[in-house]
Write a protein that holds these residues in place. Structure first.
Motif, short mmCIF file in Angstrom:
data_model
loop_
_atom_site.label_atom_id
_atom_site.label_comp_id
_atom_site.label_asym_id
_atom_site.label_seq_id
_atom_site.Cartn_x
_atom_site.Cartn_y
_atom_site.Cartn_z
N ASP A 48 0.82 -1.22 0.00
CA ASP A 48 0.00 0.00 0.00
C ASP A 48 0.85 1.26 0.00
OD1 ASP A 48 -2.44 -1.36 -0.09
OD2 ASP A 48 -2.50 -1.57 2.10
N LEU A 49 1.96 1.26 0.72
CA LEU A 49 2.87 2.42 0.70
C LEU A 49 3.44 2.61 -0.70
CD1 LEU A 49 4.80 2.01 4.07
CD2 LEU A 49 3.16 3.81 3.48
N ALA A 50 3.80 1.51 -1.36
CA ALA A 50 4.32 1.60 -2.72
C ALA A 50 3.26 2.13 -3.67
CB ALA A 50 4.82 0.23 -3.18
N GLU A 51 2.02 1.67 -3.52
CA GLU A 51 0.94 2.15 -4.39
C GLU A 51 0.69 3.65 -4.17
OE1 GLU A 51 -3.76 1.49 -5.49
OE2 GLU A 51 -2.70 -0.09 -4.41
N ASN A 52 0.68 4.08 -2.93
CA ASN A 52 0.50 5.51 -2.63
C ASN A 52 1.59 6.35 -3.29
OD1 ASN A 52 -1.75 4.93 -1.12
ND2 ASN A 52 -0.69 5.03 0.85
#
Length: 79
Positions: A61-65
């Motif tokens: 999720d951090l990578a997607e953000n």
């Protein structure tokens, strides 16, 4: 698994054939990869290869953000 890791999410730019993916590295962390294209014969010259973007992320999720921030939120997650 490629050198860049196992693909866990893919993203497409709606008006082009460009793709990004988030990949799980062997150490369990995540990275963003600009997915390269292939020629009609299936070959992939070095100038079309996958390119790892800067950054290593603890969660997908951090990578997607970060991908959405870097690309202005124009990318759509593929199912």
């Amino acid at each position: 698994m490629s050198f860049a890791g196992e693909i866990v999410r893919r993203f497409a730019e709606p008006s082009t054939l460009m793709r990004y993916s988030i990949r799980r590295r062997r150490d369990g962390l995540f990275q963003i990869v600009h997915d390269g294209a292939k020629l009609p014969d299936g070959s992939q010259p070095d100038w079309m290869e996958h390119r790892v973007l800067a950054g290593i992320y603890e969660t997908v999720d951090l990578a997607e953000n970060e991908l959405q921030r870097l690309t202005g939120g124009q990318w759509i997650r593929e199912r």
